[in-house]
Design an enzyme around this catalytic site. Structure first.
Site: not given
Ligand code: NAP
Ligand code: 8YV
Length: 319
Positions: A233, A262, A280
């Site tokens: 993010r 965004e 994104h």
């Molecule tokens: P997840 O499985 O919950 O993983 C989150 C990771 O972050 C965990 O390893 C957690 O470990 C760590 N974390 C959380 N808070 C932290 C902190 N304060 N300090 C250090 N580490 C921390 O989530 P995910 O499914 O991998 O997704 C992660 C994030 O990616 C989503 O929440 C979203 O914001 C983003 N995302 C972006 C896109 C995009 O389109 N660019 C798409 C999908 C997701 P600990 O709890 O042990 O700290």
């Molecule tokens: C999408 C994301 O772009 O899953 C998330 O957290 O950031 C992305 O996969 C978004 O959620 C679509 O609304």
């Protein structure tokens, strides 16, 4: 609207596949986004479920007294006031796992583009400069020999780590809790990770703890050969610090898929040649968005069929 069917609210736009699946079973009530919902009390009282891409804040939650479930399109559910939902016994769901591969692939592509400048090289070719001026300049950076730090080794972070292994780079990580049995070095703080690595990939959620933590100190620890990639993010980045570091050579390069506000991208990024920018798109393929859409609909369908959501978030575990 038929009184016998459950009413489900869709505020603003959502993937058409969610709408089609919901319309087959429920009365779907579409509303425009805004400060507060424009709907009369009787219609609001009929709403029992919500499918949403984007925000659903406390004011919107309070406007619908009989909501049982809010299904978010996306794994990150920072747009939903989950604490408020939890306090009212409402279950919130997200779309974990179905997008891990796509987002991890994008992280690797963005890292390679940032290191090797492939987008700029293609522009060079398309503009006829290969023929008129000669070869595209050598890229200042390479993947070879890098030490990559992953900030957030959750579902997506682990897929990124696995994809990095064939590149023969060293992988380390920081999370709040160390993960068991992984071949990657753990660092107990983000700063200690940044000091050890030359490449940092951020894939943490938007929370109070992750606000602007990628700051001048972290970027300076990465150094002039250092590269920062953000697929988590934009909230986690101090943009002023990153723009300054890229501009004065404190940091080598950055690749960003996500931004603080965004779709507004600070103009300074657009003029920095060492910034590689994406709008994104990490999960934005037809198959992955279809899978996310199916999971949003499935969460609502299962909730009303048997009182169990498929993928509730940890704050609202459901029944
Ligand atoms: P997840 O499985 O919950 O993983 C989150 C990771 O972050 C965990 O390893 C957690 O470990 C760590 N974390 C959380 N808070 C932290 C902190 N304060 N300090 C250090 N580490 C921390 O989530 P995910 O499914 O991998 O997704 C992660 C994030 O990616 C989503 O929440 C979203 O914001 C983003 N995302 C972006 C896109 C995009 O389109 N660019 C798409 C999908 C997701 P600990 O709890 O042990 O700290
Ligand atoms: C999408 C994301 O772009 O899953 C998330 O957290 O950031 C992305 O996969 C978004 O959620 C679509 O609304």
């Amino acid at each position: 609207m038929s009184d016998s069917r459950i009413a489900v609210l869709v505020p603003g736009k959502i993937h058409p596949r969610v709408l089609a699946k919901l319309e087959a079973r429920f009365d779907v009530v579409a509303l425009e986004r805004g400060e507060s919902p424009k709907i009369d009390a009787e219609a609001a009282a009929r709403i029992r479920g919500v499918a949403v891409a984007g925000g659903f804040n406390a004011a919107w939650i309070d406007a619908f007294p009989n909501i049982e479930v809010i299904a978010n399109f996306g794994v990150g559910y920072d747009g939903i006031d989950v604490g408020h939902a939890a306090s009212k016994g409402i279950v919130v769901t997200n779309t974990p796992d179905v997008l891990n591969d796509e987002v991890a692939d994008t992280a690797i592509a963005l890292l390679l583009n940032t290191l090797r400048q492939y987008p700029q090289a293609e522009t060079w070719l398309r503009e006829g400069r290969w023929a008129s001026e000669g070869p595209f300049p050598l890229s200042p950076f390479s993947m070879k020999g890098r030490h990559v730090g992953i900030y957030g080794l959750g579902r997506i972070g682990l897929e990124i780590a696995k994809r990095l292994e064939p590149f023969k780079v060293k992988v380390s990580y920081h999370t709040r809790s160390e993960r068991d049995s992984l071949p990657y070095d753990y660092y107990p703080t983000l700063k200690s990770l940044a000091e050890a690595v030359d490449t940092l990939i951020s894939i943490v959620p938007k929370t109070a703890e992750t606000h602007k933590v990628i700051n001048a100190e972290i970027l300076s620890a990465l150094g002039p050969q250092g590269v920062f990639i953000n697929v988590g993010r934009g909230w986690s980045v101090d943009d002023d610090a990153l723009i300054a570091a890229l501009g004065n050579g404190t940091l080598g390069a950055a690749g960003l898929d996500v931004f603080y506000d965004e779709p507004n991208v600070p103009a300074a990024y657009l003029s920095l040649p060492n910034a590689t920018l994406l709008p994104h798109v990490a999960s934005a393929s037809v198959p992955t968005r279809n899978a996310m859409a199916d999971l949003v609909a499935e969460n609502i369908i299962r909730w009303f069929e048997n009182g169990r959501a498929v993928t509730p978030v940890p704050e609202t575990p459901g029944k």
